[in-house]
Design a protein around this motif. Structure first.
Motif, PDB file in Angstrom:
ATOM      1  N   PRO A 171       0.888  -1.217  -0.078  1.00 15.32           N
ATOM      2  CA  PRO A 171       0.000  -0.102   0.027  1.00 15.32           C
ATOM      3  C   PRO A 171       0.857   1.266  -0.158  1.00 15.32           C
ATOM      4  N   SER A 172       2.055   1.067   0.403  1.00 17.18           N
ATOM      5  CA  SER A 172       2.949   2.286   0.380  1.00 17.18           C
ATOM      6  C   SER A 172       3.838   2.804  -0.789  1.00 17.18           C
ATOM      7  N   PHE A 173       3.663   1.638  -1.797  1.00 19.82           N
ATOM      8  CA  PHE A 173       4.248   1.768  -2.944  1.00 19.82           C
ATOM      9  C   PHE A 173       3.970   2.821  -3.940  1.00 19.82           C
ATOM     10  N   LYS A 174       5.143   3.628  -4.099  1.00 21.96           N
ATOM     11  CA  LYS A 174       4.995   4.847  -5.223  1.00 21.96           C
ATOM     12  C   LYS A 174       5.926   4.768  -6.425  1.00 21.96           C
ATOM     13  N   LEU A 175       5.306   4.624  -7.408  1.00 26.70           N
ATOM     14  CA  LEU A 175       6.209   4.522  -8.875  1.00 26.70           C
ATOM     15  C   LEU A 175       7.144   5.723  -8.926  1.00 26.70           C
ATOM     16  N   ALA A 176       6.862   6.702  -8.242  1.00 22.53           N
ATOM     17  CA  ALA A 176       7.566   7.954  -8.327  1.00 22.53           C
ATOM     18  C   ALA A 176       9.108   7.729  -7.585  1.00 22.53           C
ATOM     19  N   ASN A 177       8.824   7.182  -6.478  1.00 18.78           N
ATOM     20  CA  ASN A 177      10.041   6.496  -5.773  1.00 18.78           C
ATOM     21  C   ASN A 177      10.642   5.600  -6.420  1.00 18.78           C
ATOM     22  N   PHE A 178      10.338   4.500  -7.018  1.00 23.54           N
ATOM     23  CA  PHE A 178      11.241   3.306  -7.797  1.00 23.54           C
ATOM     24  C   PHE A 178      11.712   4.080  -8.961  1.00 23.54           C
ATOM     25  N   THR A 179      11.141   4.970  -9.665  1.00 26.32           N
ATOM     26  CA  THR A 179      11.637   5.545 -10.770  1.00 26.32           C
ATOM     27  C   THR A 179      12.577   6.864 -10.618  1.00 26.32           C
ATOM     28  N   LEU A 242       8.712  -3.839  -4.927  1.00 26.35           N
ATOM     29  CA  LEU A 242       7.854  -3.197  -3.917  1.00 26.35           C
ATOM     30  C   LEU A 242       8.905  -2.478  -2.911  1.00 26.35           C
ATOM     31  N   THR A 243      10.098  -3.142  -2.425  1.00 26.20           N
ATOM     32  CA  THR A 243      10.824  -2.088  -1.464  1.00 26.20           C
ATOM     33  C   THR A 243      11.324  -1.017  -2.057  1.00 26.20           C
ATOM     34  N   GLY A 244      11.544  -1.045  -3.519  1.00 26.44           N
ATOM     35  CA  GLY A 244      12.109   0.167  -4.129  1.00 26.44           C
ATOM     36  C   GLY A 244      11.314   1.447  -4.103  1.00 26.44           C
ATOM     37  N   GLY A 245       9.908   1.070  -3.896  1.00 29.29           N
ATOM     38  CA  GLY A 245       9.042   2.086  -4.224  1.00 29.29           C
ATOM     39  C   GLY A 245       8.393   2.593  -2.886  1.00 29.29           C
ATOM     40  N   ILE A 246       8.972   2.293  -1.830  1.00 32.21           N
ATOM     41  CA  ILE A 246       8.393   3.077  -0.626  1.00 32.21           C
ATOM     42  C   ILE A 246       9.021   4.070  -0.096  1.00 32.21           C
ATOM     43  N   THR A 247      10.397   4.413  -0.439  1.00 27.30           N
ATOM     44  CA  THR A 247      10.948   5.435   0.080  1.00 27.30           C
ATOM     45  C   THR A 247      12.058   5.677  -0.987  1.00 27.30           C
ATOM     46  N   LEU A 267       5.936   1.558   8.953  1.00 27.94           N
ATOM     47  CA  LEU A 267       5.277   1.448  10.298  1.00 27.94           C
ATOM     48  C   LEU A 267       5.743   2.174  11.241  1.00 27.94           C
ATOM     49  N   GLY A 268       7.127   2.470  11.164  1.00 24.68           N
ATOM     50  CA  GLY A 268       7.567   3.205  12.290  1.00 24.68           C
ATOM     51  C   GLY A 268       8.479   2.242  12.959  1.00 24.68           C
ATOM     52  N   LYS A 269       9.866   2.589  13.300  1.00 26.34           N
ATOM     53  CA  LYS A 269      10.876   1.693  14.135  1.00 26.34           C
ATOM     54  C   LYS A 269      10.282   1.237  15.479  1.00 26.34           C
ATOM     55  N   SER A 270       9.525   1.832  16.117  1.00 32.83           N
ATOM     56  CA  SER A 270       8.917   1.745  17.679  1.00 32.83           C
ATOM     57  C   SER A 270       7.684   0.653  17.319  1.00 32.83           C
ATOM     58  N   ASN A 271       7.659   0.551  16.041  1.00 34.29           N
ATOM     59  CA  ASN A 271       6.106  -0.182  15.901  1.00 34.29           C
ATOM     60  C   ASN A 271       6.207  -1.795  16.414  1.00 34.29           C
ATOM     61  N   VAL A 272       5.438  -2.410  17.102  1.00 36.00           N
ATOM     62  CA  VAL A 272       5.575  -3.585  17.654  1.00 36.00           C
ATOM     63  C   VAL A 272       5.798  -4.752  16.350  1.00 36.00           C
ATOM     64  N   LEU A 273       5.049  -4.393  15.288  1.00 35.92           N
ATOM     65  CA  LEU A 273       5.194  -5.263  13.955  1.00 35.92           C
ATOM     66  C   LEU A 273       6.618  -5.232  13.569  1.00 35.92           C
ATOM     67  N   THR A 274       7.120  -3.956  13.634  1.00 30.17           N
ATOM     68  CA  THR A 274       8.600  -3.723  13.067  1.00 30.17           C
ATOM     69  C   THR A 274       9.654  -4.732  13.754  1.00 30.17           C
ATOM     70  N   LYS A 275       9.424  -4.826  14.802  1.00 31.55           N
ATOM     71  CA  LYS A 275      10.233  -5.725  15.625  1.00 31.55           C
ATOM     72  C   LYS A 275       9.917  -7.320  15.612  1.00 31.55           C
ATOM     73  N   ILE A 276       8.776  -7.411  15.567  1.00 32.98           N
ATOM     74  CA  ILE A 276       8.409  -8.735  15.161  1.00 32.98           C
ATOM     75  C   ILE A 276       8.795  -9.314  13.707  1.00 32.98           C
ATOM     76  N   PHE A 277       8.620  -8.445  12.880  1.00 38.37           N
ATOM     77  CA  PHE A 277       9.272  -8.702  11.486  1.00 38.37           C
ATOM     78  C   PHE A 277      10.505  -8.926  11.498  1.00 38.37           C
ATOM     79  N   ALA A 278      11.392  -8.341  12.106  1.00 34.49           N
ATOM     80  CA  ALA A 278      12.832  -8.322  12.218  1.00 34.49           C
ATOM     81  C   ALA A 278      13.125  -9.667  12.786  1.00 34.49           C
ATOM     82  N   SER A 279      12.527 -10.010  13.942  1.00 34.42           N
ATOM     83  CA  SER A 279      12.573 -11.432  14.472  1.00 34.42           C
ATOM     84  C   SER A 279      12.362 -12.603  13.714  1.00 34.42           C
ATOM     85  N   ILE A 280      11.356 -12.569  13.093  1.00 32.02           N
ATOM     86  CA  ILE A 280      10.893 -13.703  12.078  1.00 32.02           C
ATOM     87  C   ILE A 280      12.008 -13.499  10.911  1.00 32.02           C
TER      88      ILE A 280
END
Length: 439
Positions: A171-179, A242-247, A267-280
């Motif tokens: 949902p955060s993908f932007k073609l302008a970022n990727f190009t 997808l990674t290339g288009g978020i920032t 999501l923000g570095k302090s978001n719980v999901l961020t930590k969970i994703f990095a863990s798994i």
């Protein structure tokens, strides 16, 4: 084939195990390493490089599967090249394969340490990498079936996490970022990026190293290769685009943990999901780490069994039926590499070994078609000779690009190969025939 003992590797692997081993060997390439390609080519430049490399792997795997199914030998390319080109061809292919897998292991260990450091800044990268090395050497010694069951479990988790990642960032993908700034180094950047695109698929050929441990290899090996390649192509393009288009992609082009950082941006570095994703996220790295240790040990075992490496490395553990000394030797190489360079340098060295091995394998395929037309080939490379010719041509282009853009690392690779060849000749190993069976 020379025998060092009457012990044999157990035939216990099924298609699901092969899929898990193949995808597991490679899947860390979706988690890290490929993003260094952005730094030398930009997003569009790297996309083009990845398309080229994907074509190489599609044509290569369909061609390589013919060799693996016809000659199910744990030496992989070493066995094929020996049979086609003789002792010197076998040595070159075996050396290249060892460099491929032995140096992929510490590169992944670096990333594992970096992921842990991202989660827990107090954890140092190198000590963590060493602990992972020791743990997974012991796991592999415990038995190939046990290792394969672990591979299935950990690989399924890793694939699921990458699918989750794509769902979160899409949902955060932007073609302008990727190009944005798509090819900052022009067309030359595409060639510089080729080895990092190879990292998306590098080591899938490692299934050949467990060929002697597969039930009905001539039917099951093709299934394992083809299903795993389809999985990896989907994941590679999905993650990269997808990674290339978020920032601003420059933020992610020189770190060992691009996916956790990308999630943190969304999501923000302090978001719980961020930590969970990095863990798994450790699952994907662990899957490849485990797989490369398994594959490299079988290569060491096969070459030692054939007299190309010290014979103790071919000993099989009487209890677990695994090549324990080959596993320990590979671990020592990994320890040394961890203290010798950066992740990107080790990746380049591993990719260089892989590309030379691919070249030797395709040459072997052409020669064996002429030399042994009666060889039983349960799987025949489609569109022969076009597919292997395309794979060979792109691999040669990759080799030229790697040498041109990474001359010092390439010089080390070829000087070491020259020294190995001199030792080989001095010891008279080229005069001792060995038998490469197709059973």
């Amino acid at each position: 084939m020379k025998k060092n003992s009457t012990a044999q590797l157990k035939k216990v692997l099924k298609p699901i195990h092969l899929w898990a081993i193949a995808v597991g060997l490679v899947i860390s390439g979706e988690y890290f390493g490929w993003n260094f390609g952005w730094a030398v080519s930009g997003t569009i430049g790297f996309l083009i490089a990845t398309v080229i490399i994907t074509i190489m792997y599609v044509t290569f795997i369909f061609s390589y599967t013919e060799l693996t199914a016809a000659i199910p030998h744990s030496g992989g390319a070493f066995a094929y090249a020996y049979r086609a080109l003789g002792p010197f061809g076998g040595l070159i292919a075996g050396y290249a394969t060892l460099i491929d897998f032995l140096f992929a292991t510490p590169a992944i260990a670096f990333a594992l340490g970096s992921y842990l450091h991202f989660l827990y800044p107090g954890v140092q990268v190198i000590p963590a990498a060493i602990v992972f090395n020791i743990t997974f050497i012991l796991l592999n010694i415990s038995g190939v079936k046990e290792s394969a069951i672990f591979s299935v479990f950990i690989t399924v988790l890793a694939v699921a996490e990458l699918l989750l990642f794509m769902g979160v960032v899409a949902p955060s993908f932007k073609l302008a970022n990727f190009t944005a700034d798509p090819m900052p180094f022009g067309w030359s950047g595409i060639f510089a990026a080729l080895p990092f695109a190879v990292w998306f698929y590098l080591a899938i050929e490692g299934v050949a190293m467990v060929a002697e441990e597969v039930k009905d290899p001539k039917k099951n090996i093709p299934r394992g290769y083809i299903s795993s390649l389809a999985t990896l192509i989907f994941l590679a393009f999905g993650i990269m685009i997808l990674t290339g288009g978020i920032t601003n992609w420059h933020q992610l082009s020189s770190i060992d943990y691009p996916l956790p950082e990308a999630i943190a941006i969304v999501l923000g570095k302090s978001n719980v999901l961020t930590k969970i994703f990095a863990s798994i996220g450790l699952f994907g790295l662990i899957a490849s780490f485990h797989g490369t240790i398994l594959a490299s040990s079988r290569q060491v075992y096969a070459m030692a069994r054939s007299g190309y490496l010290p014979s103790p490395l071919a000993k099989i553990n009487t209890r677990f039926k695994t090549p324990h000394w080959a596993l320990v030797a590979g671990g020592l190489i990994s320890f040394l590499a961890l203290f010798s360079g950066t992740t990107s340098q080790i990746i380049i060295l591993s990719v260089l070994g892989a590309i030379v091995m691919y070249i030797m394998s395709m040459i072997s395929l052409f020669i064996l078609r002429k030399k042994e037309p009666g060889l039983e080939r349960p799987f025949v490379a489609p569109f022969y000779p076009i597919f292997p010719a395309i794979a060979l041509f792109i691999a040669i282009i990759c080799l030229i690009a790697i040498v041109y853009y990474n001359f010092k690392i390439s010089l080390m690779f070829f000087v070491a190969l020259f020294i190995v060849l001199l030792i080989f000749i001095f010891l008279g190993k080229h005069k001792v025939p060995i038998l490469i069976n197709t059973d």
